[in-house]
Each structure stands twice: as C-alpha cells, then as structure tokens.
Enzyme design. Structure first.
Site, PDB file in Angstrom:
ATOM      1  N   ARG A   1       0.819  -1.209   0.000  1.00  0.00           N
ATOM      2  CA  ARG A   1       0.000   0.000   0.000  1.00  0.00           C
ATOM      3  C   ARG A   1       0.856   1.264   0.000  1.00  0.00           C
ATOM      4  O   ARG A   1       0.312   2.364  -0.006  1.00  0.00           O
ATOM      5  CB  ARG A   1      -0.870   0.006   1.247  1.00  0.00           C
ATOM      6  CG  ARG A   1      -2.331  -0.388   0.985  1.00  0.00           C
ATOM      7  CD  ARG A   1      -3.038  -0.375   2.327  1.00  0.00           C
ATOM      8  NE  ARG A   1      -4.455  -0.245   2.277  1.00  0.00           N
ATOM      9  CZ  ARG A   1      -5.320  -1.251   2.360  1.00  0.00           C
ATOM     10  NH1 ARG A   1      -4.891  -2.489   2.418  1.00  0.00           N
ATOM     11  NH2 ARG A   1      -6.609  -1.002   2.388  1.00  0.00           N
TER      12      ARG A   1
ATOM     13  N   ARG B   1     -18.257  -2.922   9.150  1.00  0.00           N
ATOM     14  CA  ARG B   1     -16.922  -2.617   9.675  1.00  0.00           C
ATOM     15  C   ARG B   1     -16.909  -1.189  10.205  1.00  0.00           C
ATOM     16  O   ARG B   1     -17.476  -0.297   9.586  1.00  0.00           O
ATOM     17  CB  ARG B   1     -15.874  -2.764   8.559  1.00  0.00           C
ATOM     18  CG  ARG B   1     -15.367  -4.177   8.401  1.00  0.00           C
ATOM     19  CD  ARG B   1     -14.479  -4.379   7.194  1.00  0.00           C
ATOM     20  NE  ARG B   1     -13.470  -3.358   6.959  1.00  0.00           N
ATOM     21  CZ  ARG B   1     -12.541  -3.451   5.999  1.00  0.00           C
ATOM     22  NH1 ARG B   1     -12.493  -4.518   5.218  1.00  0.00           N
ATOM     23  NH2 ARG B   1     -11.657  -2.496   5.822  1.00  0.00           N
TER      24      ARG B   1
HETATM   25  P1  AMP Z   1      -8.507  -3.597   4.080  1.00  0.00           P
HETATM   26  O1  AMP Z   1      -9.134  -4.743   4.788  1.00  0.00           O
HETATM   27  O2  AMP Z   1      -7.568  -3.993   2.991  1.00  0.00           O
HETATM   28  O3  AMP Z   1      -9.537  -2.561   3.631  1.00  0.00           O
HETATM   29  O4  AMP Z   1      -7.585  -2.862   5.164  1.00  0.00           O
HETATM   30  C1  AMP Z   1      -8.153  -2.310   6.346  1.00  0.00           C
HETATM   31  C2  AMP Z   1      -7.126  -1.430   7.043  1.00  0.00           C
HETATM   32  O5  AMP Z   1      -6.003  -2.219   7.473  1.00  0.00           O
HETATM   33  C3  AMP Z   1      -6.510  -0.301   6.225  1.00  0.00           C
HETATM   34  O6  AMP Z   1      -7.338   0.852   6.156  1.00  0.00           O
HETATM   35  C4  AMP Z   1      -5.226  -0.042   7.020  1.00  0.00           C
HETATM   36  O7  AMP Z   1      -5.496   0.652   8.226  1.00  0.00           O
HETATM   37  C5  AMP Z   1      -4.801  -1.457   7.388  1.00  0.00           C
HETATM   38  N1  AMP Z   1      -3.933  -2.058   6.358  1.00  0.00           N
HETATM   39  C6  AMP Z   1      -4.234  -3.120   5.552  1.00  0.00           C
HETATM   40  N2  AMP Z   1      -3.218  -3.409   4.722  1.00  0.00           N
HETATM   41  C7  AMP Z   1      -2.239  -2.510   5.005  1.00  0.00           C
HETATM   42  C8  AMP Z   1      -0.941  -2.267   4.469  1.00  0.00           C
HETATM   43  N3  AMP Z   1      -0.447  -3.014   3.463  1.00  0.00           N
HETATM   44  N4  AMP Z   1      -0.221  -1.254   4.988  1.00  0.00           N
HETATM   45  C9  AMP Z   1      -0.700  -0.499   5.998  1.00  0.00           C
HETATM   46  N5  AMP Z   1      -1.914  -0.644   6.545  1.00  0.00           N
HETATM   47  C10 AMP Z   1      -2.691  -1.651   6.042  1.00  0.00           C
END
Ligand code: AMP
Ligand code: ADP
Length: 220
Positions: free
Chosen positions: A88, A160
C-alpha cells in the site's frame, strides 16, 4: 502465479480475490484480515493497530512488511499467492520486490481495479461482513438470502467500523496520497494490468480470467 491486487478500498479486491485464489489454487493473503486478527488479540500492538484502522490510517510499513515476509515463507505459498491490500506504499512495494529477489522469485502481475470514488463510497457504505466466516455482502448488489444474516452460518452480519462515510473519505485520501504511487511503481516495471472494476462482479471476474490467460500465454 504471484499476484498483487491493487485499487482503492471498495474496488472489489476481496470479492474478486476470493474467487481468483480458488481458481488459481493459491492462498489469498489479505493484510487487512491479518491486522484485524491482531486487533482482536487485545495486545498492545493490537490496540494501536485498531486505532489506526478505525481512523482510516495505514499501519507502519515495518509492521506489515515483517508480517507479509513471514507469511510468504509458509508452505502453502509454494505454488504462488495473491496479495490483497499489500503493498500500500512504495516502501512496501520495494520491500516485497527485495524479499522475492532474495529467493530468486518475481511477481507476475499487479492487477489494478479501477473504479470511480463515488462508486466506492456506495459500495463500502452498504458493505456488510460476517464476523464468523468473513463472507462479504452488499445490501444492494449482493444481499444475503435472508435479512441481515450470513448465508453460510446464520451469524448476524456487521458493518466494519471503518466503513462509515467519514472514515471512507479519509481512506480514499490516504489511497490517493500513499497508495496511488504504487501503481506507477508497477507500471514502470511493465507489471501492471488495468481492469475496469466498475462493472458487475461477474463481468469483472470473467474479464480477469481472460486477461490473466492472455498474460500467461504471452510470457510462456
Ligand atoms: P482492508 O481490509 O484492505 O480494507 O484494510 C483495512 C485497514 O487495514 C486499512 O485501512 C489499514 O489501516 C490497514 N492495512 C491493511 N493493509 C495494510 C498495508 N499493506 N499497509 C498499511 N496498513 C494496512
Ligand atoms: P475491497 O476488498 O477492494 O475493499 P470488496 O471486495 O470488499 O472491496 O467490495 C466492497 C463492497 O462492494 C462489498 O460490499 C462487495 O460485495 C461489493 N462489490 C464488490 N464488487 C462489486 C461489483 N463489481 N459491483 C457491485 N458491488 C461490488
């Protein structure tokens, strides 16, 4: 096959990734899921992670990079993997490239799911998830069979905490600022595949299969 799924929150990475992982016979590795698990652990790190996730901010690079590097060493990653939500940031992309290089491996493709921001806001604000099995629904485009409960295990679906409109807008800002440069990173390496993710999920899935087959044909 080793794939990275890129795109704004709500683009459909999890939805497409779940089907694709089964089709390809590789694990889908979601850093979001792994971090939410840490959050549930209730440890000091878990609490800090929770704060960041709930505010729509990214977790520090060092933490996610270490988590992913460890995960990619697992036996089930031998035939390949599909990364959902990682990298990310550009430093995360570089760390992945280095870790793969050290093992003589290479990423096949980064698939970018392209979709307008307003569509994403609509998708995320109506997203509901099963707290038991993680299945994802959408109240309009993919509703559960019977009101508010999971089709698989009858658990009550939840929203969520980061799917409220204010946090969605913040996540989109963070995406533009920190994750959009990752698209250029892969484009510069000739590893980017763009997919129009604004269409219905089954059409996106069908296009993905064709495009990945074309890619496999062009490199073999
Ligand atoms: P997601 O489930 O992919 O929407 O991720 C939910 C949250 O997890 C994001 O908004 C970040 O706070 C954290 N997160 C997930 N993947 C990453 C990553 N590769 N780097 C940093 N934070 C992450
Ligand atoms: P991401 O993993 O990229 O954050 P999800 O796969 O969780 O996104 O999808 C976000 C929401 O949009 C979910 O509620 C999902 O059911 C829904 N959704 C996913 N793909 C589509 C699509 N092509 N058309 C309409 N709704 C979709």
């Amino acid at each position: 096959m080793r794939l990275v799924l890129l795109g704004p929150p709500g683009a459909g990475k999890g939805t497409q990734g779940s089907h694709l992982a089964v089709n390809l016979g590789v694990p889908r590795i979601s850093t979001g899921d792994m971090l939410r698990e840490q959050q549930r652990s209730g440890t000091g790190i878990g609490l800090r992670v929770a704060e960041l996730i709930d505010a729509g901010q990214l977790v520090p690079d060092a933490l996610v990079v270490e988590m992913i590097e460890r995960r990619l060493e697992s036996a089930d990653c031998g035939p390949g993997w599909l990364l959902d939500g990682f990298p990310r940031t550009v430093p995360q992309a570089r760390a992945l490239e280095q870790a793969l290089g050290a093992r003589g491996e290479r990423l096949d493709l980064a698939v970018l799911f392209e979709v307008e921001e307003e569509v994403v806001v609509w998708r995320l604000s109506l997203r509901r998830v099963c707290p038991e099995c993680g299945a994802t629904y959408h109240l309009a485009s993919h509703p559960p069979r019977s009101g508010g409960v999971c089709d698989h295990d009858d658990a009550r679906l939840v929203q969520r905490p980061d799917d409220g409109e204010r946090v969605i807008r913040e996540r989109l800002r963070v995406y533009r600022e920190q994750t959009a440069p990752v698209v250029e990173f892969y484009e510069g390496r000739g590893q980017l595949l763009r997919v129009d993710a604004s269409r219905p999920a089954d059409q996106v899935a069908a296009e993905l299969v064709v495009r990945l087959r074309e890619h496999a044909g062009s490199v073999s």
